[in-house]
Enzyme design. Structure first.
Site, PDB file in Angstrom:
ATOM      1  N   HIS A   1       0.485  -1.036  -0.204  1.00  0.00           N
ATOM      2  CA  HIS A   1      -0.001   0.023   0.453  1.00  0.00           C
ATOM      3  C   HIS A   1       0.926   1.413  -0.272  1.00  0.00           C
ATOM      4  O   HIS A   1       0.937   2.022  -0.661  1.00  0.00           O
ATOM      5  CB  HIS A   1      -0.981  -0.027   1.032  1.00  0.00           C
ATOM      6  CG  HIS A   1      -1.910  -0.969   0.932  1.00  0.00           C
ATOM      7  ND1 HIS A   1      -2.769  -0.956  -0.058  1.00  0.00           N
ATOM      8  CD2 HIS A   1      -2.288  -2.309   1.676  1.00  0.00           C
ATOM      9  CE1 HIS A   1      -3.729  -2.370   0.018  1.00  0.00           C
ATOM     10  NE2 HIS A   1      -2.856  -3.209   1.685  1.00  0.00           N
TER      11      HIS A   1
ATOM     12  N   ASP B   1      -4.947  -7.278  -4.430  1.00  0.00           N
ATOM     13  CA  ASP B   1      -5.159  -7.517  -2.104  1.00  0.00           C
ATOM     14  C   ASP B   1      -6.496  -8.046  -2.135  1.00  0.00           C
ATOM     15  O   ASP B   1      -6.550  -9.907  -2.183  1.00  0.00           O
ATOM     16  CB  ASP B   1      -5.006  -6.483  -2.371  1.00  0.00           C
ATOM     17  CG  ASP B   1      -5.323  -5.814  -0.826  1.00  0.00           C
ATOM     18  OD1 ASP B   1      -5.270  -6.893  -0.305  1.00  0.00           O
ATOM     19  OD2 ASP B   1      -5.593  -4.683  -0.308  1.00  0.00           O
TER      20      ASP B   1
HETATM   21 ZN   LIG Z   1      -3.429  -6.496   2.739  1.00  0.00          ZN
END
Ligand SMILES: [Zn+2]
Length: 445
Positions: A267, A318
């Site tokens: 991220h 993800d």
């Molecule tokens: Zn994750």
């Protein structure tokens, strides 16, 4: 035995070349040559042929939430509560069945290596299975069935969250994620072994779930294997970390020795300039998950600044609200346009590198990700004659194509997808049945 793939267009080096034969021996690329009349091709690949895609951040079981949790408002944290309802009912059999279908979907999308950030280790309540690695072994079998390589990022998860006062106890639904201590985590992981298509790495769930002393323990136990960590996805994590430790999550990881060239920050959304400089200096990778980050209202991370500082940027799907790595790559540039009001900060060649070479570096498969003699024979043919891509230049395929345009996928010299169909898995049928079973169990639980 040698197989020759004939390509009208292929992404070689930093751009597209035309009329190329790619020879493969024993799973490796053995020659890349201009098409010669006297050479007989075994397989004609349509469209433009790219190196294999790496999906550097996956939680396979989150796929069960697709189409059920994106239209009902709430926050990242309420989405997480829904995710825990699914995590509660998984067992080695259902984890395997679901992951097999999800990895099948990834293969159809051109993924040749997946990094599974795996934290559902134990039975509900926290007791170990007879084989304490039964859940990780289920993922190994699932990836093997689907025909892609797996980096099993076995995740240390010790506390229920972080507040300014310190770490919180685990909630009941988090008990199956934990080994109780970083030492116990390391001991369990040491029993996992690599094989031809599986690489064992590790992960620190986040600075929320792993206290400072234990971060150092995980770093020491990981050595030079891949190490991933969720980093600053939400501003609440930064606020809690600064409140408790007086420093940012990135600085905390740096102080613990976790920023390494073999490490990946997943991220990396809400960073200070100093955080960016630290990640870049360490050559730590940054894994962006754009379709997840927009779904969960996380924000848009500083991809150009990270790249300029020295952090290779790679991509992951993800939570799998979308499994389309071409869309992830495109979104890296498109989200940046919304932030910067400028077009072309990330050129098509930069997106190809993020999707292929940088992703494979993050996952520890440094000999994959380029069409080059000696590399693993991973090839992804993307059609240029579909309703979406017709008329596109091969150089700009990542700006027009979708996963549905992937025609052929070769992993380590094996044809896993051909004509847009998986060689051994009826992916849609298996997704439907496994997800239906998981939700039936979740409602009954
Ligand atoms: Zn994750």
């Amino acid at each position: 035995m040698r197989t020759v793939y004939r390509c009208a267009s292929a992404w070689i080096g930093s751009g597209v070349q035309h009329d190329v034969d790619i020879a493969v021996d024993d799973g490796r690329i053995s020659a890349v040559t201009p098409v010669a009349a006297e050479t007989r091709a075994d397989v004609e690949l349509p469209g433009v042929v790219l190196p294999g895609f790496a999906n550097a951040h996956s939680h396979a079981f989150h796929r069960a939430l697709r189409g059920r949790t994106h239209g009902d408002g709430g926050t990242f944290w309420t989405w997480r509560d829904r995710m825990y309802r699914v995590a509660r009912v998984l067992d080695p059999d259902s984890y395997y069945a679901l992951a097999r279908a999800v990895y099948g979907e990834m293969a159809l999308a051109g993924v040749t290596s997946v990094g599974e950030f795996h934290y559902v280790h134990h039975q509900p309540g926290g007791a170990a299975y007879a084989d304490p690695n039964a859940m990780g072994e289920a993922l190994r079998r699932a990836a093997r069935d689907a025909g892609l390589r797996l980096t099993l990022l076995d995740t240390c998860y010790l506390s229920g969250g972080l507040a300014a006062q310190g770490h919180l106890p685990l909630a009941p639904e988090q008990l199956r994620f934990t080994d109780g201590s970083a030492e116990a985590w390391a001991s369990r992981v040491s029993a996992l072994s690599d094989d031809a298509t599986t690489l064992v790495g590790s992960a620190i769930h986040s600075v929320r779930a792993v206290p400072r002393a234990s971060i150092s323990t995980v770093v020491g136990a990981t050595g030079d294997r891949p190490l991933h960590v969720h980093l600053s996805e939400q501003t609440a994590e930064n606020d809690a970390c600064v409140g408790y430790y007086g420093i940012t999550p990135t600085r905390l990881l740096d102080d613990c020795g976790a920023l390494l060239p073999t490490a990946t920050a997943v991220h990396a959304t809400h960073l200070t300039d100093d955080d960016v400089a630290r990640l870049g200096r360490a050559r730590t990778s940054s894994c962006f998950c754009p379709t997840t980050e927009r779904d969960l209202a996380d924000g848009i991370g500083p991809a150009p600044a990270l790249r300029a500082a020295g952090s290779p940027v790679c991509l992951g799907s993800d939570q799998h609200a979308v499994i389309d790595l071409i869309e992830e790559a495109r979104a890296l540039e498109m989200h940046e346009r919304l932030v910067s009001h400028a077009r072309g900060t990330l050129q098509p060649a930069d997106l190809v590198v993020a999707l292929t070479e940088s992703g494979h570096r993050s996952l520890g498969w440094a000999d994959a990700g380029r069409i080059e003699v000696g590399r693993r024979a991973d090839l992804v043919a993307v059609r240029l004659d579909t309703v979406r891509t017709a008329g596109s230049l091969p150089e700009q395929v990542l700006l027009s194509a979708y996963a549905a345009d992937v025609d052929t996928v070769v992993v380590d010299g094996r044809v896993v997808v051909s004509g847009g169909a998986h060689a051994s898995i009826d992916v849609a049928t298996e997704l439907r049945s496994t997800i239906t079973d998981v939700w039936r169990a979740a409602v009954d639980a």
